[in-house]
Enzyme design. Structure first.
Site, PDB file in Angstrom:
ATOM      1  N   CYS A 100       0.777  -1.365   0.060  1.00 39.37           N
ATOM      2  CA  CYS A 100       0.028   0.155  -0.033  1.00 39.37           C
ATOM      3  C   CYS A 100       0.821   1.401   0.024  1.00 39.37           C
ATOM      4  CB  CYS A 100      -0.892   0.215   1.212  1.00 39.37           C
ATOM      5  SG  CYS A 100      -0.248   0.082   2.913  1.00 39.37           S
ATOM      6  N   HIS A 154      -2.962   1.514   6.662  1.00 40.73           N
ATOM      7  CA  HIS A 154      -3.332   1.516   5.524  1.00 40.73           C
ATOM      8  C   HIS A 154      -3.656   2.606   4.678  1.00 40.73           C
ATOM      9  CE1 HIS A 154      -4.059  -0.920   1.809  1.00 40.73           C
ATOM     10  NE2 HIS A 154      -5.396  -0.427   1.674  1.00 40.73           N
ATOM     11  N   HIS A 166      -5.814   1.532  -4.454  1.00 43.00           N
ATOM     12  CA  HIS A 166      -4.841   1.131  -3.453  1.00 43.00           C
ATOM     13  C   HIS A 166      -4.281  -0.305  -3.738  1.00 43.00           C
ATOM     14  CE1 HIS A 166      -7.633  -1.612  -0.814  1.00 43.00           C
ATOM     15  NE2 HIS A 166      -8.386  -1.082  -2.111  1.00 43.00           N
TER      16      HIS A 166
END
Length: 224
Positions: A100, A154, A166
């Protein structure tokens, strides 16, 4: 096997952005139906109805196109070019894959020549960024989630229309998802926007890839 980027979508988005800029905002640019269809196929837009002329989807495509005109929103066009690239822990390039924070770092660096910190939590605290309210998000903003019982574990890039792009998790690929889905809505912890290219250039130095925080290992199957 690593999927190739999607230049057709990138070209269509750029063409739409230019058309919107030239047309002023109200008129629907010629060829906009194709762009709307591409955005629907790639998951950026939902097809809200099946009858008629897809007017709602087309209006949404025009809205994204107008927003893509500014420099920061150009991040969205770059990010969309990596749809389908596989997730890899510690990854920061399209050949090996992304995690990520490696994905967001790569997009900012390759698009604007600006280096973000490597860790998710460091990206949330980076010099040159300011907090953004959820109802004031703009394409190119970083969006953060608590997926590992840590406030910032995240990160993705907001692309407009309530969606973000993402690198999700092991076994997944770079994808577009809705922030309105329950899983993400209840884990959203904030957003950040670059104050300016000049200030962002002084962001915190990168940390070692081995310490990158990762997202939750499982996401419900009904996530779009």
């Amino acid at each position: 096997m690593t999927r190739q980027p999607v230049p057709r979508l990138r070209s269509a988005l750029l063409a739409l952005a230019c058309a919107c800029a030239a047309a002023g905002v109200q008129a629907a640019p010629e060829g906009q139906d194709l762009v709307a269809q591409l955005l629907i196929e790639r998951g950026v837009l939902e097809k809200r109805h099946t009858s008629g002329s897809n007017a709602v989807a087309i209006d949404s495509a025009a809205s994204i196109g107008r927003q893509v005109r500014d420099t920061t929103s150009g991040l969205v066009v770059s990010a969309m070019n990596f749809l389908g690239v596989p997730y890899k822990r510690g990854g920061d390039n399209s050949d090996d894959g992304f995690d990520c924070s490696g994905f967001t770092r790569h997009i900012y660096e390759s698009t604007l020549g600006l280096v973000l910190p490597r860790r998710v939590d460091d990206q949330a605290k980076a010099t040159g960024f300011s907090p953004v309210k959820k109802d004031e998000l703009q394409p190119g903003d970083l969006v953060f989630f608590n997926t590992l019982r840590r406030t910032f574990s995240h990160v993705g890039i907001y692309i407009g229309e309530g969606k973000f792009i993402h690198a999700p998790r092991t076994g997944g690929e770079v994808r577009v998802e809705s922030m309105g889905v329950k899983y993400w809505a209840k884990r959203f912890t904030g957003a950040r926007r670059a104050d300016s290219a000049a200030s962002l250039a002084t962001a915190t130095p990168a940390a070692t890839p081995a310490t990158v925080a990762e997202p939750a290992p499982a996401i419900p199957n009904d996530v779009p």
